[in-house]
Design a protein around this motif. Structure first.
Motif, mmCIF file in Angstrom:
data_model
loop_
_atom_site.group_PDB
_atom_site.id
_atom_site.type_symbol
_atom_site.label_atom_id
_atom_site.label_comp_id
_atom_site.label_asym_id
_atom_site.label_seq_id
_atom_site.Cartn_x
_atom_site.Cartn_y
_atom_site.Cartn_z
ATOM 1 N N PRO A 148 34.423 50.229 49.311
ATOM 2 C CA PRO A 148 35.568 49.286 49.710
ATOM 3 C C PRO A 148 35.853 49.022 51.068
ATOM 4 O O PRO A 148 36.233 47.863 51.630
ATOM 5 C CB PRO A 148 36.718 49.767 48.765
ATOM 6 N N THR A 198 35.705 56.119 44.734
ATOM 7 C CA THR A 198 36.415 55.437 45.669
ATOM 8 C C THR A 198 36.521 53.965 45.090
ATOM 9 O O THR A 198 37.208 53.260 45.529
ATOM 10 C CB THR A 198 35.763 55.503 47.050
ATOM 11 N N SER A 241 35.866 53.072 41.526
ATOM 12 C CA SER A 241 36.451 52.982 39.925
ATOM 13 C C SER A 241 36.729 54.253 39.540
ATOM 14 O O SER A 241 35.834 54.884 38.894
ATOM 15 C CB SER A 241 35.713 52.012 39.466
ATOM 16 N N SER A 251 34.978 45.749 40.974
ATOM 17 C CA SER A 251 35.830 46.559 41.147
ATOM 18 C C SER A 251 36.165 46.769 42.780
ATOM 19 O O SER A 251 37.117 46.997 43.152
ATOM 20 C CB SER A 251 35.520 47.889 40.522
ATOM 21 N N LYS A 264 37.819 43.804 44.301
ATOM 22 C CA LYS A 264 39.215 43.846 44.091
ATOM 23 C C LYS A 264 40.048 45.127 44.583
ATOM 24 O O LYS A 264 41.067 44.773 45.231
ATOM 25 C CB LYS A 264 39.319 44.194 42.522
ATOM 26 N N ARG A 265 39.157 46.123 45.062
ATOM 27 C CA ARG A 265 39.842 47.372 45.655
ATOM 28 C C ARG A 265 40.032 46.921 47.123
ATOM 29 O O ARG A 265 40.922 47.322 47.663
ATOM 30 C CB ARG A 265 39.191 48.580 45.359
ATOM 31 N N LYS A 300 44.518 44.568 41.189
ATOM 32 C CA LYS A 300 44.051 45.126 40.291
ATOM 33 C C LYS A 300 43.349 44.346 39.263
ATOM 34 O O LYS A 300 42.305 44.847 38.683
ATOM 35 C CB LYS A 300 45.571 45.545 39.334
#
Length: 273
Positions: free
Chosen positions: A96, A162, A164, A232, A235-236, A241
């Motif tokens: 991320p 880190t 999901s 994911s 999004k992170r 969320k």
């Protein structure tokens, strides 16, 4: 929350199923075009466009609509498959923290490209036959459902903490077993009922032989997980969320189609070898 999820799912099925089973390609094409345009809007929001996110959705709609209207055929599926496999591996490896370091304009263009290619693969899959398209959808759903239950029952080793934290390697193994079981059962059903069009699980053995077909299914199951992890990660990195609240109880459109983004073009690439 559960009631809301159920109501949304029922409404989606009530809209999707008639379009999916329609003899004309237009209802399904238009419905899915609206969905990928909405996913484009979500992508723009997740990647810093805020009020201008509608431009990403509009670009997706215009490019896909133009390709459909002009009958433009896309044939670079093997290239797309390789790009997905290599690209997602690099992105997940960076994590991320690495995603925001990619230039924003490149992220916007990448989102448009991924969604347009997935939509083109979906429409080509529909042209190959309802049995084929449903078999690809069910591969993703089986991988997700089997991974969920296997992870809850046996999950010990985190897959990507880190990105999901809820996913485990045991869940991945369960998802793969579920996909392989689905492939065997579906191919047996094809042989018995002889549908109008072949499924993915009939095409792969016919064109590649069972050993390579099983390897291809492992790749597809793995890319289903990778597509989920990729969204994911995005999004992170954005601190979100869900991709949006367009689907009450389910999040956004991207949350529902993330695993399909790599699986659809790779499935078409394998089926048209």
């Amino acid at each position: 929350m559960l009631k809301q999820r159920v109501i949304t799912a029922v409404v989606l099925l009530a809209v999707l199923l008639p379009a999916l089973f329609a003899s004309s390609p237009w209802p399904f094409g238009l419905l899915t075009l609206v969905m990928v345009a909405a996913a484009g809007w979500e992508w723009g929001r997740l990647n810093g466009l805020a009020g201008g996110a509608v431009l990403v959705g509009a670009a997706v709609a215009l490019i896909c609509g133009a390709a459909w209207w002009t009958g433009t055929a896309f044939g670079a599926w093997p290239l797309v498959a390789v790009a997905w496999i290599v690209g997602v591996a690099l992105v997940l490896r960076a994590g991320p923290a690495g995603w925001p370091k990619t230039p924003a304009a490149l992220r916007w263009v990448l989102g448009v490209a991924l969604l347009c290619v997935a939509w083109l693969a979906m429409t080509q899959g529909k042209a190959l036959g309802l049995n084929f398209l449903l078999s690809v959808f069910c591969l993703v759903w089986m991988a997700d459902i089997a991974a969920y239950f296997s992870g809850r029952a046996f999950g010990r080793r985190k897959l990507a903490p880190t990105i999901s934290p809820g996913k485990s390697w045991e869940g991945v193994y369960g998802g793969v077993v579920g996909v392989l079981l689905l492939a065997v059962l579906w191919s047996l059903a094809d042989a018995h009922f002889m549908p109008a069009s072949p499924s993915l699980y009939s095409l792969l053995p016919a064109r590649l032989g069972w050993p390579l077909a099983l390897l291809a299914l492992l790749v597809l199951a793995g890319m289903s997980v990778a597509g989920d992890l990729f969204e994911s990660l995005v999004k992170r990195a954005a601190g979100a969320k869900d991709s949006s609240q367009l689907l009450p109880g389910h999040g956004g459109v991207l949350d529902r189609i993330d695993a399909l983004l790599p699986v659809l073009p790779i499935a078409i690439a394998l089926a048209t070898l």
